[in-house]
Scaffold this active site. Sequence first.
Site, mmCIF file in Angstrom:
data_model
loop_
_atom_site.group_PDB
_atom_site.id
_atom_site.type_symbol
_atom_site.label_atom_id
_atom_site.label_comp_id
_atom_site.label_asym_id
_atom_site.label_seq_id
_atom_site.Cartn_x
_atom_site.Cartn_y
_atom_site.Cartn_z
ATOM 1 C CB SER A 176 -8.474 -1.976 4.134
ATOM 2 O OG SER A 176 -8.856 -3.248 3.684
ATOM 3 N NE ARG A 236 -3.628 -2.410 0.098
ATOM 4 C CZ ARG A 236 -3.278 -3.535 -0.552
ATOM 5 N NH1 ARG A 236 -2.178 -3.549 -1.326
ATOM 6 N NH2 ARG A 236 -3.993 -4.622 -0.481
ATOM 7 C CD GLU A 246 -5.205 -0.016 2.864
ATOM 8 O OE1 GLU A 246 -4.750 -0.909 3.618
ATOM 9 O OE2 GLU A 246 -5.887 -0.262 1.857
HETATM 10 C C1 LIG Z 1 -15.754 -1.978 -0.798
HETATM 11 C C2 LIG Z 1 -14.284 -1.674 -1.014
HETATM 12 C C3 LIG Z 1 -13.408 -2.729 -1.211
HETATM 13 C C4 LIG Z 1 -12.041 -2.463 -1.407
HETATM 14 N N1 LIG Z 1 -11.184 -3.516 -1.613
HETATM 15 C C5 LIG Z 1 -9.878 -3.275 -1.845
HETATM 16 C C6 LIG Z 1 -8.949 -4.348 -2.092
HETATM 17 O O1 LIG Z 1 -9.318 -5.513 -2.125
HETATM 18 N N2 LIG Z 1 -7.649 -4.035 -2.305
HETATM 19 C C7 LIG Z 1 -7.201 -2.749 -2.300
HETATM 20 O O2 LIG Z 1 -6.001 -2.517 -2.523
HETATM 21 N N3 LIG Z 1 -8.045 -1.712 -2.069
HETATM 22 C C8 LIG Z 1 -9.349 -1.945 -1.850
HETATM 23 N N4 LIG Z 1 -10.201 -0.896 -1.620
HETATM 24 C C9 LIG Z 1 -9.660 0.470 -1.535
HETATM 25 C C10 LIG Z 1 -9.617 1.237 -2.854
HETATM 26 O O3 LIG Z 1 -10.556 0.727 -3.796
HETATM 27 C C11 LIG Z 1 -8.224 1.256 -3.493
HETATM 28 O O4 LIG Z 1 -7.266 1.818 -2.625
HETATM 29 C C12 LIG Z 1 -8.213 2.039 -4.805
HETATM 30 O O5 LIG Z 1 -6.983 1.811 -5.457
HETATM 31 C C13 LIG Z 1 -8.421 3.538 -4.620
HETATM 32 O O6 LIG Z 1 -8.652 4.100 -5.897
HETATM 33 P P1 LIG Z 1 -9.532 5.418 -6.047
HETATM 34 O O7 LIG Z 1 -9.596 5.745 -7.486
HETATM 35 O O8 LIG Z 1 -10.829 5.238 -5.358
HETATM 36 O O9 LIG Z 1 -8.613 6.451 -5.279
HETATM 37 P P2 LIG Z 1 -9.079 7.510 -4.161
HETATM 38 O O10 LIG Z 1 -9.673 6.756 -3.009
HETATM 39 O O11 LIG Z 1 -9.877 8.575 -4.784
HETATM 40 O O12 LIG Z 1 -7.667 8.087 -3.719
HETATM 41 C C14 LIG Z 1 -6.768 7.285 -2.994
HETATM 42 C C15 LIG Z 1 -5.392 7.961 -3.069
HETATM 43 O O13 LIG Z 1 -4.916 7.877 -4.406
HETATM 44 C C16 LIG Z 1 -4.591 9.171 -4.871
HETATM 45 N N5 LIG Z 1 -4.884 9.218 -6.303
HETATM 46 C C17 LIG Z 1 -6.060 8.947 -6.913
HETATM 47 N N6 LIG Z 1 -5.934 9.112 -8.234
HETATM 48 C C18 LIG Z 1 -4.660 9.487 -8.462
HETATM 49 C C19 LIG Z 1 -3.906 9.830 -9.630
HETATM 50 N N7 LIG Z 1 -4.459 9.835 -10.848
HETATM 51 N N8 LIG Z 1 -2.596 10.172 -9.480
HETATM 52 C C20 LIG Z 1 -2.030 10.204 -8.259
HETATM 53 N N9 LIG Z 1 -2.689 9.904 -7.123
HETATM 54 C C21 LIG Z 1 -3.985 9.553 -7.231
HETATM 55 C C22 LIG Z 1 -5.420 10.137 -4.063
HETATM 56 O O14 LIG Z 1 -4.828 11.416 -3.995
HETATM 57 C C23 LIG Z 1 -5.431 9.437 -2.703
HETATM 58 O O15 LIG Z 1 -4.247 9.743 -1.994
HETATM 59 C C24 LIG Z 1 -11.563 -1.135 -1.413
HETATM 60 C C25 LIG Z 1 -12.471 -0.079 -1.235
HETATM 61 C C26 LIG Z 1 -13.827 -0.343 -1.043
HETATM 62 C C27 LIG Z 1 -14.775 0.800 -0.862
#
Ligand SMILES: Cc1cc2nc3c(=O)[nH]c(=O)nc-3n(C[C@H](O)[C@H](O)[C@H](O)COP(=O)(O)OP(=O)(O)OC[C@H]3O[C@@H](n4cnc5c(N)ncnc54)[C@H](O)[C@@H]3O)c2cc1C
Length: 311
Positions: free
Chosen positions: A225, A176, A295
């Site tokens: 998480s 992560r 996280e």
């Molecule tokens: C129901 C559920 C289940 C999940 N299961 C998992 C799992 O199994 N494994 C897992 O790893 N995660 C899981 N997650 C967490 C999440 O989906 C991941 O961390 C995902 O990668 C976040 O992507 P996002 O587009 O939603 O980013 P956001 O939540 O919008 O942002 C997260 C971070 O990424 C940064 N970011 C976003 N886009 C960019 C970009 N283009 N350039 C630079 N930085 C950027 C943001 O600034 C922030 O710091 C889960 C979440 C939910 C709600």
Amino acid sequence: MTARRAQNLIERLPPVRGRLTAEAPLAPVTWFRVGGPAEVLFRPADAEDLAEFLAKRPAEVPVTVIGVASNLLVRDDGVEGVVVRLGRGFAAIEISGARVTAGAGVLDLNVAIAARAAGVGLEFLSGIPGTIGGALRMNAGAYGREIKDVLESAVALDNAGVRHALSLAEMGLGYRHCGVPEDWIFVGATLRGQAADRDAIQRRMAEIQSEREASQPIRARTGGSTFANPPGHKAWELIDAAGCRGLARGGAMVSEKHTNFLINTGPATAADIEGLGEEVRRRVFEKSGVRLEWEIRRIGRPAPGLKEAAP
Ligand SMILES: Cc1cc2nc3c(=O)[nH]c(=O)nc-3n(C[C@H](O)[C@H](O)[C@H](O)COP(=O)(O)OP(=O)(O)OC[C@H]3O[C@@H](n4cnc5c(N)ncnc54)[C@H](O)[C@@H]3O)c2cc1C
């Protein structure tokens, strides 16, 4: 934050081809459905538009990028400066052999679906509800695989809009964690999947979907998480052992289904959710001596009176 201040900020920003919106509500575009507005929301038309904006904007204006906010808590007072959200101009997917190139705004699920159609397995991505940009920043992973295992290269813009092509090694990916400077914005990535039978890929994706339904509150308002697994521990076990299953504060609750997920039961504020998370950290530390680290990324000004459980 006031509407007038936000409007003044827009007037100081360079012209763009995409859209700038003052005082844009963020809660509706987050998984938690909480939080205040972006002072200004910028939806760039494409990577060139974003690069020019970053090069020309006043240096003191903070810029924060978000994906679909599936691992993000937007605090109640909203976010100062410009929040960037990547849309249609970052949605392309190209597949050549087992190589999949995707814009940073594409949902991981859509990458997995497009790859499947081409007979390329990237099934684990179908279980992660974020975008490719969020997956790169978080080194997202599930079911034994993470972005680090399939990434060939990524493209990012630094805070002056300069484009950088980054190799896997230059990404500095770990659990992560991503070693690329926090203020760089990913605009795309090339992943390498595995050639496989489409039906076999489909079966694995269906298995992942039903395993997730059974073990995670995926239909709830949640942020995934909440805490990273500390070395040698599982966060959910520590939280359970500290008696926090079902613990509530205001409209926020520790999920009964998966104790490392916090849930907005409906009326929660971001302060309820963050305060509950800090209470969980405090109880876990008291019970086990382990300090949980968030996280979930938190953006915006902390609520007055928020007590952090540990440094
Ligand atoms: C129901 C559920 C289940 C999940 N299961 C998992 C799992 O199994 N494994 C897992 O790893 N995660 C899981 N997650 C967490 C999440 O989906 C991941 O961390 C995902 O990668 C976040 O992507 P996002 O587009 O939603 O980013 P956001 O939540 O919008 O942002 C997260 C971070 O990424 C940064 N970011 C976003 N886009 C960019 C970009 N283009 N350039 C630079 N930085 C950027 C943001 O600034 C922030 O710091 C889960 C979440 C939910 C709600």
